[in-house]
Design a protein around this motif. Structure first.
Motif, PDB file in Angstrom:
ATOM      1  N   THR A  70      24.963  47.431  -7.761  1.00 46.84           N
ATOM      2  CA  THR A  70      26.272  47.083  -7.475  1.00 46.84           C
ATOM      3  C   THR A  70      26.214  46.105  -6.179  1.00 46.84           C
ATOM      4  N   THR A  71      26.872  45.115  -5.692  1.00 44.96           N
ATOM      5  CA  THR A  71      27.120  44.425  -4.871  1.00 44.96           C
ATOM      6  C   THR A  71      28.473  44.618  -4.124  1.00 44.96           C
ATOM      7  N   THR A  77      24.185  49.629 -15.811  1.00 47.72           N
ATOM      8  CA  THR A  77      24.137  49.318 -14.379  1.00 47.72           C
ATOM      9  C   THR A  77      23.029  49.290 -13.683  1.00 47.72           C
ATOM     10  N   ARG A  85      23.936  44.939  -1.233  1.00 49.41           N
ATOM     11  CA  ARG A  85      23.556  45.087  -2.699  1.00 49.41           C
ATOM     12  C   ARG A  85      23.020  46.113  -3.585  1.00 49.41           C
ATOM     13  N   GLN A 106      30.834  43.681  -7.582  1.00 56.13           N
ATOM     14  CA  GLN A 106      30.468  43.045  -8.799  1.00 56.13           C
ATOM     15  C   GLN A 106      29.070  43.711  -9.160  1.00 56.13           C
ATOM     16  N   SER A 107      28.843  44.078 -10.428  1.00 50.33           N
ATOM     17  CA  SER A 107      27.676  44.898 -10.708  1.00 50.33           C
ATOM     18  C   SER A 107      26.824  44.118 -11.715  1.00 50.33           C
ATOM     19  N   ARG A 108      25.484  44.333 -11.745  1.00 48.83           N
ATOM     20  CA  ARG A 108      24.429  43.797 -12.304  1.00 48.83           C
ATOM     21  C   ARG A 108      23.976  44.796 -13.688  1.00 48.83           C
ATOM     22  N   GLN A 109      24.315  44.170 -14.918  1.00 48.30           N
ATOM     23  CA  GLN A 109      24.007  45.085 -15.850  1.00 48.30           C
ATOM     24  C   GLN A 109      23.348  44.590 -17.101  1.00 48.30           C
ATOM     25  N   ILE A 110      22.335  45.198 -17.645  1.00 50.86           N
ATOM     26  CA  ILE A 110      21.498  44.857 -18.689  1.00 50.86           C
ATOM     27  C   ILE A 110      21.619  45.969 -19.865  1.00 50.86           C
ATOM     28  N   GLY A 137      21.681  44.739  -6.823  1.00 57.03           N
ATOM     29  CA  GLY A 137      23.069  44.102  -6.989  1.00 57.03           C
ATOM     30  C   GLY A 137      22.887  42.480  -7.036  1.00 57.03           C
ATOM     31  N   PRO A 138      23.865  41.937  -7.822  1.00 59.58           N
ATOM     32  CA  PRO A 138      23.611  40.357  -7.822  1.00 59.58           C
ATOM     33  C   PRO A 138      24.071  39.939  -6.437  1.00 59.58           C
TER      34      PRO A 138
END
Length: 236
Positions: free
Chosen positions: A101-102, A98, A159, A90-94, A165-166
Motif C-alpha cells: 500500500t502506498t 494486497t 510505498r 492506494q494498494s496493489r492487489q493480485i 505499493g504502486p
C-alpha cells in the motif's frame, strides 16, 4: 370812376395739388408702419407657435447604476483560508491479495472566496424613488476556490514494505488536493463565509453608490443558499 372789385384770393391749384399729394403720402407712411408693426407681431406669434418647445432631458438613472455596478463584476467580500493535512492511499492487489500500500500525507493550503455576482443585476433590481435608490443584491455565492500549490507540499510518501505499493505519487497528490478543496468549501460554509460575504457586500455597494453622489441608498440582499454548500467530508 368805377372800379371793378378784385376776385377773392384763392390758393393756386398747384399748391392744393401739392398739399393733397403730401397728405396721401403721410397716410401711406402711417398705413405702412401700422401694417409693418402688425405684421411683425403676427410673425412673432406664428414663430412662437411653430417653434419647438425645449424639454428637460430624461435620463434613466437605473441603467446608469446597473452599468456602474456591473463593472464591479464579481464582488469578493469574504475570504476563508485554511491549511490541513489530508491522507491518501492506494494498494496493489493480485487476485484480491494486497501486496503493498502506498500512502501519502499532503499538507494543503487553500482559499475560498465568497461574494456576490453583480453581473446578474437586472433593471428590476434597482429602483429609484425620488432621491432614494433601492438595490436588491443577488444571493452571496462561492466565487472561487483553489489550492495554493506554492504553499502546499507532500509531507510524507511511502510505498510500504519493500516498496511493493504502486508508484502513484502524482495521482495521490491530485486526489488529496481535490479532497482538500471540497473540505475547505464545506468548512467555509459552516463557518458562515456566505453570511459574512452578504453583509459586507451590502456595505460595499452602499458605500460605492454614496460616494457616487446618492445620499439615500437602501440595500436589500437575498439570503445565502446554504443548501448549495457541500457536505463536510470525513478525513481519515
Amino acid at each position: 370812376m368805377n372800379t371793378t372789385p378784385s376776385p377773392p384770393t384763392r390758393l393756386p391749384q398747384k399748391l392744393l395739388l401739392s398739399l393733397g399729394k403730401a397728405g396721401i403720402n403721410i397716410f401711406l407712411v402711417i398705413l405702412t408702419v401700422t401694417v409693418w408693426q402688425s405684421g411683425s407681431r403676427l410673425v412673432n406669434e406664428v414663430g412662437k407657435f411653430l417653434s419647438f418647445q425645449k424639454t428637460e432631458p430624461e435620463i434613466d438613472i437605473s441603467n446608469i447604476l446597473i452599468e456602474k455596478l456591473r463593472n464591479a463584476s464579481e464582488l469578493t467580500t469574504a475570504v476563508y483560508a485554511m491549511e490541513t493535512v489530508v491522507p491518501a492511499q492506494q494498494s496493489r492487489q493480485i487476485l484480491g491479495v494486497t501486496l503493498g500500500t502506498t500512502r501519502l500525507l499532503y499538507v494543503a493550503y487553500g482559499e475560498v472566496k465568497a461574494g456576490v455576482d453583480l453581473s446578474q443585476l437586472t433593471a428590476e433590481d434597482i429602483r429609484v424613488e425620488n432621491d432614494r435608490v433601492i438595490v436588491t443584491l443577488p444571493a452571496p455565492v462561492i466565487l472561487d476556490s483553489k489550492i495554493d500549490v506554492n504553499r502546499s507540499r507532500v509531507y510524507d510518501y511511502s510505498r510500504g514494505f519493500l516498496s511493493l505499493g504502486p508508484d502513484v505519487g502524482p495521482q495521490l497528490q491530485s486526489q488529496a488536493a481535490q479532497e482538500t478543496l471540497h473540505h475547505m468549501i464545506a468548512s467555509a460554509c459552516q463557518e458562515g463565509v456566505l453570511v459574512q460575504a452578504g453583509d459586507r457586500a451590502e456595505l460595499a455597494v452602499k458605500e460605492l453608490l454614496t460616494l457616487s453622489g446618492h445620499e439615500q441608498v437602501e440595500i436589500e440582499a437575498a439570503p445565502p443558499n446554504l443548501t448549495a454548500c457541500p457536505i463536510l467530508p470525513k478525513i481519515y
